[in-house]
Design an enzyme around this catalytic site. Structure first.
Site, PDB file in Angstrom:
ATOM      1  N   GLU A 113     -61.288  17.368 -17.467  1.00  0.00           N
ATOM      2  CA  GLU A 113     -61.631  18.360 -18.491  1.00  0.00           C
ATOM      3  C   GLU A 113     -61.717  17.674 -19.848  1.00  0.00           C
ATOM      4  OE1 GLU A 113     -58.477  21.247 -18.372  1.00  0.00           O
ATOM      5  OE2 GLU A 113     -58.675  21.515 -16.204  1.00  0.00           O
ATOM      6  N   LYS A 115     -60.628  16.974 -23.506  1.00  0.00           N
ATOM      7  CA  LYS A 115     -59.396  17.194 -24.268  1.00  0.00           C
ATOM      8  C   LYS A 115     -59.819  17.717 -25.631  1.00  0.00           C
ATOM      9  CE  LYS A 115     -55.052  14.931 -25.509  1.00  0.00           C
ATOM     10  NZ  LYS A 115     -55.037  15.428 -26.872  1.00  0.00           N
ATOM     11  N   ASP A 117     -59.964  19.028 -29.241  1.00  0.00           N
ATOM     12  CA  ASP A 117     -59.145  18.722 -30.411  1.00  0.00           C
ATOM     13  C   ASP A 117     -59.011  19.973 -31.280  1.00  0.00           C
ATOM     14  OD1 ASP A 117     -57.596  17.266 -32.056  1.00  0.00           O
ATOM     15  OD2 ASP A 117     -59.200  16.073 -32.939  1.00  0.00           O
ATOM     16  N   TYR A 230     -57.592  26.634 -20.146  1.00  0.00           N
ATOM     17  CA  TYR A 230     -57.566  25.625 -19.093  1.00  0.00           C
ATOM     18  C   TYR A 230     -56.323  25.657 -18.221  1.00  0.00           C
ATOM     19  CZ  TYR A 230     -55.022  23.419 -22.909  1.00  0.00           C
ATOM     20  OH  TYR A 230     -54.168  23.188 -23.954  1.00  0.00           O
ATOM     21  N   LYS A 319     -57.488   8.926 -23.763  1.00  0.00           N
ATOM     22  CA  LYS A 319     -58.005   9.056 -25.127  1.00  0.00           C
ATOM     23  C   LYS A 319     -59.276   8.220 -25.286  1.00  0.00           C
ATOM     24  CE  LYS A 319     -55.313  10.573 -28.068  1.00  0.00           C
ATOM     25  NZ  LYS A 319     -54.337  11.304 -28.660  1.00  0.00           N
ATOM     26  N   CYS A 413     -76.768  15.279 -65.678  1.00  0.00           N
ATOM     27  CA  CYS A 413     -77.422  15.286 -64.367  1.00  0.00           C
ATOM     28  C   CYS A 413     -78.118  13.945 -64.152  1.00  0.00           C
ATOM     29  CB  CYS A 413     -78.435  16.426 -64.295  1.00  0.00           C
ATOM     30  SG  CYS A 413     -79.453  16.346 -62.809  1.00  0.00           S
ATOM     31  N   CYS A 416     -82.204  14.643 -64.125  1.00  0.00           N
ATOM     32  CA  CYS A 416     -82.987  15.079 -65.287  1.00  0.00           C
ATOM     33  C   CYS A 416     -82.321  14.733 -66.610  1.00  0.00           C
ATOM     34  CB  CYS A 416     -83.267  16.577 -65.211  1.00  0.00           C
ATOM     35  SG  CYS A 416     -81.774  17.579 -65.397  1.00  0.00           S
ATOM     36  N   CYS A 431     -75.955  21.239 -62.362  1.00  0.00           N
ATOM     37  CA  CYS A 431     -77.030  21.005 -63.308  1.00  0.00           C
ATOM     38  C   CYS A 431     -77.741  22.348 -63.449  1.00  0.00           C
ATOM     39  CB  CYS A 431     -78.000  19.947 -62.772  1.00  0.00           C
ATOM     40  SG  CYS A 431     -79.570  19.942 -63.662  1.00  0.00           S
ATOM     41  N   CYS A 436     -85.248  20.818 -63.313  1.00  0.00           N
ATOM     42  CA  CYS A 436     -84.763  19.533 -62.789  1.00  0.00           C
ATOM     43  C   CYS A 436     -85.561  19.126 -61.540  1.00  0.00           C
ATOM     44  CB  CYS A 436     -83.280  19.661 -62.454  1.00  0.00           C
ATOM     45  SG  CYS A 436     -82.612  18.219 -61.604  1.00  0.00           S
TER      46      CYS A 436
HETATM   47  S1  IVH Z   1     -53.347  20.206 -20.164  1.00  0.00           S
HETATM   48  C1  IVH Z   1     -49.104  20.299 -18.768  1.00  0.00           C
HETATM   49  N1  IVH Z   1     -55.904  20.379 -20.722  1.00  0.00           N
HETATM   50  O1  IVH Z   1     -54.032  18.142 -25.499  1.00  0.00           O
HETATM   51  C2  IVH Z   1     -50.451  20.615 -19.274  1.00  0.00           C
HETATM   52  N2  IVH Z   1     -54.395  19.952 -22.512  1.00  0.00           N
HETATM   53  O2  IVH Z   1     -50.886  16.519 -24.939  1.00  0.00           O
HETATM   54  C3  IVH Z   1     -50.738  19.921 -20.556  1.00  0.00           C
HETATM   55  N3  IVH Z   1     -55.466  19.799 -24.716  1.00  0.00           N
HETATM   56  O3  IVH Z   1     -51.735  19.491 -27.189  1.00  0.00           O
HETATM   57  C4  IVH Z   1     -51.963  20.300 -21.208  1.00  0.00           C
HETATM   58  N4  IVH Z   1     -57.527  20.158 -24.024  1.00  0.00           N
HETATM   59  O4  IVH Z   1     -53.017  21.371 -26.073  1.00  0.00           O
HETATM   60  C5  IVH Z   1     -54.676  20.163 -21.216  1.00  0.00           C
HETATM   61  N5  IVH Z   1     -58.203  20.596 -21.088  1.00  0.00           N
HETATM   62  C6  IVH Z   1     -56.956  20.391 -21.548  1.00  0.00           C
HETATM   63  C7  IVH Z   1     -56.724  20.185 -22.943  1.00  0.00           C
HETATM   64  C8  IVH Z   1     -55.406  19.963 -23.376  1.00  0.00           C
HETATM   65  C9  IVH Z   1     -56.754  19.924 -25.079  1.00  0.00           C
HETATM   66  C10 IVH Z   1     -54.361  19.490 -25.641  1.00  0.00           C
HETATM   67  C11 IVH Z   1     -53.070  20.198 -25.364  1.00  0.00           C
HETATM   68  C12 IVH Z   1     -52.012  19.249 -25.849  1.00  0.00           C
HETATM   69  C13 IVH Z   1     -52.664  17.919 -25.755  1.00  0.00           C
HETATM   70  C14 IVH Z   1     -52.085  17.118 -24.601  1.00  0.00           C
END
Ligand code: IVH
Length: 679
Positions: A113, A115, A117, A230, A319, A413, A416, A431, A436
């Site tokens: 999946e 991750k 942010d 998720y 990551k 500016c 101009c 400006c 301008c």
């Molecule tokens: S699973 C035990 N799935 O990433 C389950 N986390 O440290 C742990 N995050 O702050 C989380 N997308 O909120 C999971 N598809 C995803 C995620 C996800 C973002 C965040 C989560 C946590 C950090 C993981």
């Protein structure tokens, strides 16, 4: 029908349509039909206030501001994840967990999946009703932000969302997800903040965090936040599927938004391939991701592996390499926006970030520069996130050698030479010279842009060239360009000139709300322009409206009203309007003809792609809907026709693969005129 029955029915329907629109991105009724349902509910609830409940869609931002957030204890710890930074770490993780498995080398399947942010949220449903939403907090105790989460359309108020659904959720269900700020909305949102004199947010994640932790839900309601779910944290009184892949399906079926970018992997090699693919993909999606999450698909097995600290062994975050680099700030350039705002831009020693060479970054405004104490010659941290323009996180103060120069706000500016003005309580520097030259270029660029008059043969370079050569002194001059003058310009052959003139001619039929948007009146974007034309019917009626009359329109505040009145009072602007009118542009809305339009496309589903010869995509959508047809965003077996114009891409390929008939604009008009039966 009794009022309470009709109210219940309306709520169900409205919530379903909100879900189709905001979660599935595939509405099944027109905006007008939706508005009619919503209005009926508002009226019924006004007549029967005792029947108003918190799950009503009218109560999106109905709650009073709080003094502070209440604390809530999560039903189970909201865990975090261990990190891997490359494929070797991934294999090492698989090796490590071997000794906790029934057999160390047993085959496993995985779910990958994104991750996301954003901010973790924990959503609790009791008997299908959304009763509580909380932040993660320290993992044990979070903050109660229920009323803010209620303002987010993607958060279901009642599950299953689809009234026809046969799926029954457990009586008690706690779902985990991530709230985020969609990238395509972020830039415009920050611009609006700056225009209103508020500091911009550093990045989409901060914007999401700041928006969720508002004590006044009305503020959150104005932010276009979204959500992906998720995980199921806890449940009772019913079952949930045993694999992660099926759980995602289950969440989706209940009406929770789930990222479309999840993948099932039959082996660790497939997971590694996903990680590689994601490096490119991460910059093409509408939300920020900082990695992928790899989860063992068999949940009871995954859960049986236990924890290391707060990190479950059954999943790992991989990551991505940081999209952040340091480089030298060589200079600050000031550009002039179409409203006259002076915007500082960093000139950087070129640096590669995430596969793209970055030479410039936004510095937002001079207050921001002072606040971060950024100086010319500094080593600065530059961050790039998705499609968001790169920005400067801050200077690396430890690397200063004393030669750095403080950045002073401009007094004149740069384009101009006129003195600048500062509006009290606003951070922006303006400006104010209407003549301008750089403002003119920006105004022309904006006038022809997609959301405005949409003249796609008129590029940014054309705007610069035509103003420089003195062929355009205001936006109305676009409609008075002469063929022979254009042909005399370098690089303008017959074909290019014909295309340009044809594009300009076609734009004359754009509806008045587009023209109003294109005029670039401060605070009047496409949404406000549509409201104004709906309320006043024409640009002339709008021009004659008083500040009070403007403020009486829902959605128009005093700031916008004053800006509109001042704009129409300005003699230069009046002149521009007169020229646009003489050129034959549309100043008044056409009377709605919906009832007279033959419903020849009823039952047909269309997908639109590419550039059509005379209609914009929005216009084509409106045309199809006016004839009773439906427009969706993605091609599937259920699509009846793909309406394709020039530069059609993947949708065309998909339609061809699925055997969906492909038609052009002319064929659409024919179909709409005759209907299917005779054709
Ligand atoms: S699973 C035990 N799935 O990433 C389950 N986390 O440290 C742990 N995050 O702050 C989380 N997308 O909120 C999971 N598809 C995803 C995620 C996800 C973002 C965040 C989560 C946590 C950090 C993981």
């Amino acid at each position: 029908m009794k009022p309470e029955e009709r109210i219940a029915q309306l709520r169900k329907e409205i919530n379903y349509h909100l879900y189709r629109y905001h979660v599935l991105d595939s509405p099944v009724i027109s905006d007008a039909e939706y508005d009619a349902l919503y209005r009926e509910l508002v009226e019924l609830e006004a007549a029967h206030p005792e029947l108003v409940t918190p799950d009503s869609p009218t109560q999106r931002a109905g709650a009073e501001p709080l003094d502070a957030f209440e604390k809530v204890t999560h039903p189970a710890p909201i865990l975090s994840l261990a990190n891997a930074f490359d494929v070797a770490d991934l294999y090492a993780w698989r090796q490590r967990i071997g000794r906790f498995l029934p057999e160390p080398d047993m085959p496993l399947t995985y779910v990958v999946e994104p991750k996301i942010d954003g901010l973790t949220v924990v959503l609790t449903y009791q008997d299908g009703l959304f009763v509580q939403g909380a932040t993660r907090g320290n993992g044990e105790v979070g903050e109660n932000i229920t009323q803010n989460l209620r303002t987010i359309y993607a958060v279901p108020r009642r599950i299953p969302v689809d009234p026809q659904s046969e799926i029954h959720p457990p009586a008690y269900l706690v779902v985990r997800g991530e709230v985020f700020f969609p990238l395509d909305k972020f830039e415009a949102f920050n611009e609006a903040r700056m225009a209103a004199g508020e500091p911009p947010y550093m990045n989409p994640r901060n914007a999401a965090a700041g928006s969720l932790r508002q004590l006044d839900p009305a503020v959150t309601a104005e932010r276009p936040l979204s959500l992906f779910c998720y995980d199921i944290v806890a449940w009772n009184g019913g079952d949930v599927p045993a694999t992660q892949w099926e759980r995602l399906d289950f969440l989706r079926a209940l009406g929770f938004p789930v990222s479309p970018d999840v993948a099932f992997c039959a082996s660790l090699e497939e997971v590694a391939a996903q990680y590689e693919q994601w490096q490119a993909k991460r910059n093409q999606i509408n939300y920020e991701v900082d990695g992928i999450v790899v989860k063992i698909n068999d949940r009871p097995l995954a859960d049986s592996l236990g924890f290391v600290g707060k990190d479950p062994r059954g999943a790992i975050a991989m990551k991505f390499p940081a999209q952040e680099k340091t480089t030298k700030l060589l200079d600050v350039q000031v550009s002039v926006g179409r409203t006259g705002v002076l915007a500082p831009t960093a000139v950087l020693e070129p640096v590669e970030i995430g596969g793209v060479v970055v030479r410039n970054a936004t510095l937002h405004n001079y207050d921001e520069i002072a606040r971060k104490d950024i100086r010319i010659g500094d080593t600065v941290i530059v961050k790039r996130a998705g499609d968001v323009i790169p920005y400067i996180v801050g200077p690396v103060v430890a690397l200063r050698d004393g030669s750095e120069r403080v950045i002073e706000p401009p007094t004149h500016c740069p384009a101009c030479g006129e003195p600048v003005t500062r509006v009290p309580d606003e951070v922006a520097i303006y400006c104010d010279n209407p003549g301008c030259p750089e403002q003119l270029v920006r105004r022309v660029e904006y006038f022809v842009s997609r959301g405005a008059m949409d003249i796609d043969t008129f590029g940014a370079q054309t705007a610069v060239l035509l103003t420089e050569k003195g062929l355009i002194h205001d936006v109305a001059d676009i409609y008075y360009l002469k063929r022979e003058d254009l042909l005399a310009l370098e690089g303008f052959q017959e074909k290019k000139v014909d295309n340009l003139l044809r594009g300009i001619e076609a734009s004359k039929t754009r509806p008045p709300q587009r023209l109003l948007t294109a005029l670039g009146i401060r605070y009047v974007g496409s949404v406000v322009a549509a409201l104004l034309i709906e309320a006043f019917g024409s640009i002339d009626a709008l021009a004659a409206a008083s500040q009070e009359a403007l403020e009486a329109v829902d959605g128009i505040g005093p700031q916008t009203a004053v800006s509109i009145v001042n704009w129409f009072r300005n003699p230069r602007n009046q002149q521009v309007l007169a020229k646009l009118r003489a050129a034959g542009l549309q100043f008044a809305a056409k009377q709605p003809e919906i009832s007279e339009t033959p419903q020849t496309l009823t039952g047909l589903t269309f997908v639109i792609t590419g550039t059509l010869p005379t209609m914009s995509r929005d216009e084509a959508k409106a045309f199809i809907e006016a004839h009773g047809g439906k427009v969706t965003n993605s091609v599937s077996k259920k699509t009846d026709y793909l309406l394709a114009g020039e530069k059609a891409g993947s949708k065309l390929a998909k339609a061809q693969a699925l055997g969906v008939p492909v038609i052009d604009e002319a064929q659409l008009r024919e179909l709409a005129a005759r209907g299917l039966s005779e054709g």
